[in-house]
Scaffold this active site. Structure first.
Site, PDB file in Angstrom:
ATOM      1  CB  ALA A  12      -0.906  -0.005   1.237  1.00 54.62           C
ATOM      2  CG  ASN A  52       0.374  -7.053   6.537  1.00 59.08           C
ATOM      3  OD1 ASN A  52       0.945  -8.041   6.948  1.00 59.08           O
ATOM      4  ND2 ASN A  52      -0.949  -6.921   6.590  1.00 59.08           N
ATOM      5  CG  HIS A 106      -0.509   4.376   3.736  1.00 60.74           C
ATOM      6  ND1 HIS A 106      -0.711   3.428   4.709  1.00 60.74           N
ATOM      7  CD2 HIS A 106      -1.426   4.113   2.770  1.00 60.74           C
ATOM      8  CE1 HIS A 106      -1.688   2.608   4.331  1.00 60.74           C
ATOM      9  NE2 HIS A 106      -2.144   3.019   3.166  1.00 60.74           N
TER      10      HIS A 106
HETATM   11  N1  LIG Z   1       1.369  -5.253   2.304  1.00 59.94           N
HETATM   12  C1  LIG Z   1       0.285  -4.501   2.223  1.00 59.94           C
HETATM   13  O1  LIG Z   1       0.351  -3.332   1.861  1.00 59.94           O
HETATM   14  C2  LIG Z   1      -1.049  -5.092   2.558  1.00 59.94           C
HETATM   15  C3  LIG Z   1      -1.164  -6.401   2.920  1.00 59.94           C
HETATM   16  N2  LIG Z   1      -2.395  -6.955   3.166  1.00 59.94           N
HETATM   17  C4  LIG Z   1      -2.452  -8.376   3.525  1.00 59.94           C
HETATM   18  O2  LIG Z   1      -3.244  -9.054   2.565  1.00 59.94           O
HETATM   19  C5  LIG Z   1      -4.197  -9.862   3.234  1.00 59.94           C
HETATM   20  C6  LIG Z   1      -5.420 -10.065   2.353  1.00 59.94           C
HETATM   21  O3  LIG Z   1      -6.089  -8.833   2.185  1.00 59.94           O
HETATM   22  P1  LIG Z   1      -7.559  -8.787   1.548  1.00 59.94           P
HETATM   23  O4  LIG Z   1      -7.594  -9.489   0.259  1.00 59.94           O
HETATM   24  O5  LIG Z   1      -7.981  -7.373   1.615  1.00 59.94           O
HETATM   25  O6  LIG Z   1      -8.365  -9.637   2.639  1.00 59.94           O
HETATM   26  P2  LIG Z   1      -9.758 -10.395   2.476  1.00 59.94           P
HETATM   27  O7  LIG Z   1     -10.206 -10.677   3.862  1.00 59.94           O
HETATM   28  O8  LIG Z   1     -10.651  -9.667   1.549  1.00 59.94           O
HETATM   29  O9  LIG Z   1      -9.368 -11.769   1.744  1.00 59.94           O
HETATM   30  C7  LIG Z   1      -8.585 -12.756   2.331  1.00 59.94           C
HETATM   31  C8  LIG Z   1      -8.770 -14.026   1.538  1.00 59.94           C
HETATM   32  O10 LIG Z   1      -7.793 -14.973   1.935  1.00 59.94           O
HETATM   33  C9  LIG Z   1      -8.442 -16.212   2.174  1.00 59.94           C
HETATM   34  N3  LIG Z   1      -7.673 -17.011   3.121  1.00 59.94           N
HETATM   35  C10 LIG Z   1      -7.467 -16.765   4.422  1.00 59.94           C
HETATM   36  N4  LIG Z   1      -6.677 -17.737   4.941  1.00 59.94           N
HETATM   37  C11 LIG Z   1      -6.403 -18.596   3.942  1.00 59.94           C
HETATM   38  C12 LIG Z   1      -5.652 -19.787   3.847  1.00 59.94           C
HETATM   39  N5  LIG Z   1      -5.019 -20.314   4.909  1.00 59.94           N
HETATM   40  N6  LIG Z   1      -5.579 -20.418   2.642  1.00 59.94           N
HETATM   41  C13 LIG Z   1      -6.185 -19.911   1.568  1.00 59.94           C
HETATM   42  N7  LIG Z   1      -6.920 -18.776   1.584  1.00 59.94           N
HETATM   43  C14 LIG Z   1      -7.028 -18.135   2.765  1.00 59.94           C
HETATM   44  C15 LIG Z   1      -9.801 -15.823   2.699  1.00 59.94           C
HETATM   45  O11 LIG Z   1     -10.666 -16.910   2.589  1.00 59.94           O
HETATM   46  P3  LIG Z   1     -11.939 -17.100   3.564  1.00 59.94           P
HETATM   47  O12 LIG Z   1     -12.952 -16.135   3.051  1.00 59.94           O
HETATM   48  O13 LIG Z   1     -12.273 -18.522   3.368  1.00 59.94           O
HETATM   49  O14 LIG Z   1     -11.455 -16.752   4.939  1.00 59.94           O
HETATM   50  C16 LIG Z   1     -10.133 -14.681   1.742  1.00 59.94           C
HETATM   51  O15 LIG Z   1     -10.547 -15.186   0.508  1.00 59.94           O
HETATM   52  C17 LIG Z   1      -4.468  -9.125   4.564  1.00 59.94           C
HETATM   53  O16 LIG Z   1      -4.959  -9.989   5.557  1.00 59.94           O
HETATM   54  C18 LIG Z   1      -3.092  -8.603   4.898  1.00 59.94           C
HETATM   55  O17 LIG Z   1      -2.346  -9.604   5.602  1.00 59.94           O
HETATM   56  C19 LIG Z   1      -3.534  -6.211   3.037  1.00 59.94           C
HETATM   57  C20 LIG Z   1      -3.459  -4.895   2.687  1.00 59.94           C
HETATM   58  C21 LIG Z   1      -2.217  -4.215   2.445  1.00 59.94           C
HETATM   59  O1  LIG Z   2      -3.779  -1.408   2.585  1.00 59.43           O
HETATM   60  C1  LIG Z   2      -3.418  -0.682   3.521  1.00 59.43           C
HETATM   61  O2  LIG Z   2      -3.839   0.477   3.681  1.00 59.43           O
HETATM   62  C2  LIG Z   2      -2.378  -1.157   4.474  1.00 59.43           C
HETATM   63  C3  LIG Z   2      -2.747  -2.366   5.179  1.00 59.43           C
HETATM   64  O3  LIG Z   2      -3.881  -2.739   5.289  1.00 59.43           O
HETATM   65  C4  LIG Z   2      -1.659  -3.150   5.753  1.00 59.43           C
HETATM   66  O4  LIG Z   2      -0.525  -2.656   5.806  1.00 59.43           O
HETATM   67  O5  LIG Z   2      -1.909  -4.287   6.175  1.00 59.43           O
END
Ligand SMILES: NC(=O)C1=CN([C@@H]2O[C@H](COP(=O)(O)OP(=O)(O)OC[C@H]3O[C@@H](n4cnc5c(N)ncnc54)[C@H](OP(=O)(O)O)[C@@H]3O)[C@@H](O)[C@H]2O)C=CC1
Ligand SMILES: O=C([O-])CC(=O)C(=O)O
Length: 276
Positions: free
Chosen positions: A133, A199, A229
């Site tokens: 992000a 994250n 951010h």
């Molecule tokens: N680096 C960055 O800037 C950011 C990082 N992130 C990371 O990305 C992740 C995902 O974000 P987002 O897509 O918005 O979240 P969502 O909650 O929309 O989607 C998460 C998905 O992952 C699935 N899931 C969870 N655990 C598992 C598993 N063990 N195996 C397979 N699938 C799994 C969920 O399935 P189910 O519905 O079955 O639970 C769901 O489909 C966040 O949790 C965060 O850790 C997010 C935003 C920014």
């Molecule tokens: O997408 C964002 O704004 C950042 C976020 O959720 C993360 O760092 O996990």
């Protein structure tokens, strides 16, 4: 080597928008795409299935990591949460599959950092931390070779974007009338306590001053609609201020759209002969 075979882990908001975007930006479809979901989920949601079929000639949905390892994708992209990195990260890397993780906060736990580093070494591959992000990781990582005096990260989001996080215990998100700082501490603490929101605190820390020296503030602000951010860097090489006003993804207000585009970038930079 050009990326022809991709694995996406997760089928949530990032995964859905990643497929939508890839369907638009890929000049030619990938040969194969495998999407790994939780146990018991062996078909893709309809909208994702349609986008996936525009991204790749052959699409497979699986709930079994063994299928991914057998398929030997050129790249795996995790966008499913910390639990998914714990569940699959080591095996993917040990099997030589280059892996990009959105859930970089996993690395705030030294034991996991070490396990994943060793797995990548054993598999002679790499664990890749995308900018996600935020931005400015290029100059931050460069300045880290000199002397970094301070690296401070501030995350400001509307109250509803903090629902389901420990912010709910710290403040009454429904009755805020002005900006409220509910967390001040290290990037390590932020990434561990806010696995769905901080994250990027780990991403910034690992590119720069480290998990304990990078400071983080998190703010719930009823006057903003975006995920804002800010990164402030003081160093011998430069003073840097980065401010990103990220639009939330349509499906998950916690997650900013640049996260999706940074993962698209990780695909596209493995598809062309010139990389920027
Ligand atoms: N680096 C960055 O800037 C950011 C990082 N992130 C990371 O990305 C992740 C995902 O974000 P987002 O897509 O918005 O979240 P969502 O909650 O929309 O989607 C998460 C998905 O992952 C699935 N899931 C969870 N655990 C598992 C598993 N063990 N195996 C397979 N699938 C799994 C969920 O399935 P189910 O519905 O079955 O639970 C769901 O489909 C966040 O949790 C965060 O850790 C997010 C935003 C920014
Ligand atoms: O997408 C964002 O704004 C950042 C976020 O959720 C993360 O760092 O996990």
């Amino acid at each position: 080597m050009t990326l022809n075979h991709l694995c996406i882990i997760g089928a949530g908001s990032i995964a859905a928008e990643l497929l939508d975007t890839l369907a638009h930006v890929l000049e030619a479809p990938l040969e194969r795409l495998i999407v790994l979901q939780r146990a018991g989920k062996t078909t893709l949601p309809e909208d994702m299935a349609q986008a996936a079929s525009r991204c790749a000639i052959t699409v497979q949905a699986s709930d079994n990591l063994a299928d991914v390892i057998a398929a030997r994708p050129d790249l795996a992209i995790e966008c499913a949460g910390h639990g998914a990195v714990h569940a699959y990260g080591e095996q993917l890397l040990e099997n030589g599959i280059e892996t990009v993780i959105a859930s970089t906060g996993v690395l705030a736990d030294d034991a996991w950092h070490d396990r994943l580093r060793r797995a990548a070494q054993a598999g002679q591959t790499r664990l890749v931390l995308p900018a996600g992000a935020v931005g400015g990781m290029d100059i931050l990582a460069a300045l880290q070779n000199g002397t970094l005096d301070t690296v401070a990260y501030t995350s400001r989001k509307p109250p509803h974007a903090w629902r389901g996080s420990p912010a709910e215990a710290a403040v009454d998100l429904d009755s805020l009338t002005g900006e409220t700082v509910f967390f001040e501490g290290s990037a390590r603490r932020a990434a561990v306590d806010y696995p769905q929101n901080a994250n990027v605190a780990a991403t910034i820390a690992l590119a720069g001053a480290g998990l304990d020296a990078t400071t983080v503030r998190m703010i719930a602000d009823p006057d903003v609609q975006a995920n804002i951010h800010q990164i402030e860097i003081a160093s011998d090489g430069a003073e840097v201020q980065v401010r990103i006003v990220g639009k939330p993804t349509a499906r998950n207000p916690k997650t900013s759209l640049p996260t999706v585009y940074s993962l698209v970038r990780e695909v596209m930079r493995r598809r062309g002969p010139i990389v920027s």
